[in-house]
Write a protein that holds these residues in place. Structure first.
Motif, short mmCIF file in Angstrom:
data_model
loop_
_atom_site.label_atom_id
_atom_site.label_comp_id
_atom_site.label_asym_id
_atom_site.label_seq_id
_atom_site.Cartn_x
_atom_site.Cartn_y
_atom_site.Cartn_z
N GLU A 230 43.83 -27.48 -58.87
CA GLU A 230 43.43 -27.62 -57.44
C GLU A 230 44.13 -26.69 -56.37
O GLU A 230 43.49 -25.96 -55.66
N ALA A 231 45.27 -26.30 -56.90
CA ALA A 231 45.96 -25.37 -56.08
C ALA A 231 45.34 -23.89 -56.26
O ALA A 231 45.18 -23.04 -55.29
N LYS A 232 45.22 -23.69 -57.66
CA LYS A 232 44.62 -22.24 -57.83
C LYS A 232 43.20 -22.18 -57.59
O LYS A 232 42.74 -21.18 -57.10
N ALA A 233 42.47 -23.41 -57.37
CA ALA A 233 40.90 -23.26 -56.78
C ALA A 233 41.10 -22.93 -55.55
O ALA A 233 40.38 -22.08 -54.71
N LEU A 234 42.03 -23.46 -54.50
CA LEU A 234 42.28 -22.93 -53.05
C LEU A 234 42.82 -21.61 -52.90
O LEU A 234 42.26 -20.89 -52.34
N SER A 237 39.70 -19.22 -53.68
CA SER A 237 38.40 -19.48 -52.79
C SER A 237 38.96 -19.01 -51.22
O SER A 237 37.99 -18.55 -50.44
N SER A 238 40.18 -19.08 -50.86
CA SER A 238 40.46 -19.15 -49.68
C SER A 238 41.46 -17.97 -49.11
O SER A 238 42.59 -17.76 -49.69
N TRP A 242 46.13 -17.28 -48.68
CA TRP A 242 47.15 -16.06 -49.06
C TRP A 242 47.77 -15.65 -47.90
O TRP A 242 48.87 -15.20 -47.63
N GLU A 243 47.10 -15.75 -46.34
CA GLU A 243 47.85 -15.37 -45.47
C GLU A 243 49.07 -16.41 -44.96
O GLU A 243 50.06 -15.88 -44.58
N THR A 244 48.76 -17.46 -45.42
CA THR A 244 49.94 -18.44 -45.11
C THR A 244 51.18 -18.23 -46.07
O THR A 244 52.08 -18.55 -45.61
N LEU A 260 48.50 -7.92 -55.00
CA LEU A 260 48.92 -9.16 -55.75
C LEU A 260 48.07 -10.49 -55.61
O LEU A 260 47.89 -11.04 -56.47
N ARG A 261 47.25 -10.44 -54.58
CA ARG A 261 46.36 -11.56 -54.38
C ARG A 261 45.17 -11.29 -55.40
O ARG A 261 44.83 -12.32 -56.08
N ASP A 262 44.87 -10.23 -55.38
CA ASP A 262 43.53 -9.81 -56.47
C ASP A 262 43.96 -10.10 -57.87
O ASP A 262 43.45 -10.56 -58.85
N ALA A 263 45.26 -9.85 -58.28
CA ALA A 263 45.64 -9.74 -59.74
C ALA A 263 45.90 -11.34 -59.96
O ALA A 263 45.59 -11.94 -61.18
#
Length: 336
Positions: A230-234, A237-238, A242-244, A260-263
């Protein structure tokens, strides 16, 4: 991906996860804690921050934590020494080879005589896969035609950025930092596996845990895996998520942050499938073939390691693939 709640578990049950203090695992654990996904699924998550990969292993072996992230190669070796650990998917990402943007290296065939940096040492699975691929497709062993330097991941990045290495094989998040700094991906491990005949992403990293303890409380373990997915899904999708957690990424600029986000997102796996298990078995046979010439000092006869004696050694009970590592209980809960 179907998300399952295991809220019937006693909220008093605690699961302890060992993670590197500044490691990527903390990104997901932060999401679990901040959104209360542990409480939603009926357990309490505790995180033990540790200073090195070796420390996470020691913490698991000593019973200080219930789960860590490691690869299936390590789990299989432990099972061959009668240490019974289980494995459930965490990520398909393990890295690849990166070169400078203006490098004259455009394929593995251009590597002859170049300076290559390798993270994880001479028996790192990524390095062995590159050697196996080059041997099969190009007829050369990269270790024989290059000046190879084994070093810690941050040092390798520094050396490439400063022109002291021509290429590096590093872990995925260190490669992402290099790409964010303007370096160029030569070959990802995913591309390499595809060229070797694997048509889907393979969960190369996983949650690792004491299997006997897990089997004594399978509902609790599956609750953790549900929260993890569920954390991975967030995170998939969000962008707000990532800003947080941006502070945790230690990104020097927006390009590194986005890389880093995209990888991370590219490496999000599905729950374990039988196709995954079959693919891992095939990769194992590339790394540790049934018949290998010689025994390497650093490992159990990995493919293409230098010959230490002239007698062929069949893979024996100290170097076999153990399918008992895979945790199928979570899949069964999904199907039920």
């Amino acid at each position: 991906m179907t998300l399952i709640s295991f809220s019937s578990i006693s909220s008093a049950e605690v699961l302890r996860v060992g993670a590197l203090k500044y490691g990527t695992v903390n990104w997901e654990l932060d999401v679990i804690k901040r959104h209360g996904l542990d409480k939603k699924h009926g357990f309490q998550l505790e995180v033990l921050e540790l200073g090195s990969p070796h420390a996470t292993v020691v913490a698991l072996q000593g019973g200080r934590v219930d789960l860590i992230v490691n690869d299936w190669v390590w789990v299989n070796k432990q099972k061959n020494t009668q240490r019974d650990y289980g494995y459930s998917p965490y990520s398909t990402e393990i890295g690849g080879m990166v070169v400078a943007a203006d490098s004259d290296i455009h394929s593995l065939a251009d590597l002859r005589g170049k300076r290559i940096g390798v993270a994880g040492g001479p028996v790192d699975k990524g390095w062995l896969l590159f050697r196996a691929y080059a041997t099969e497709k190009l007829g050369v062993d990269l270790a024989d035609i290059n000046n190879v330097k084994y070093a810690a991941p941050p040092l390798l990045n520094h050396l490439l950025l400063n022109g002291q290495l021509d290429a590096v094989i590093n872990y995925w998040h260190y490669n992402a930092r290099l790409l964010g700094e303007g370096m160029r991906s030569l070959v990802s491990t995913e591309q390499l596996l595809s060229a070797l005949g694997f048509d889907k992403k393979v969960p190369m990293l996983g949650w690792v845990f004491d299997r006997r303890q897990a089997e004594s409380r399978p509902k609790l373990m599956n609750a953790f895996f549900a929260a993890s997915f569920e954390a991975k899904a967030l995170l998939t999708s969000s962008d707000t998520e990532w800003e947080t957690i941006r502070r945790l990424l230690k990104a020097d600029n927006d390009q590194v942050f986005l890389a880093l986000r995209d990888a991370y997102r590219a490496g999000v796996p599905d729950p374990l499938s039988h196709d995954d298990a079959a693919a891992i078995r095939k990769i194992y046979d590339i790394l540790y073939p049934p018949m290998n010439q010689g025994v390497a000092a650093e490992s159990d006869t990995p493919v293409m390691m230098r010959v230490k004696n002239s007698e062929p050694n069949k893979r024996n009970n100290n170097n076999k693939f153990d399918e008992g590592m895979f945790w199928w209980q979570f899949l069964r809960h999904q199907e039920s």
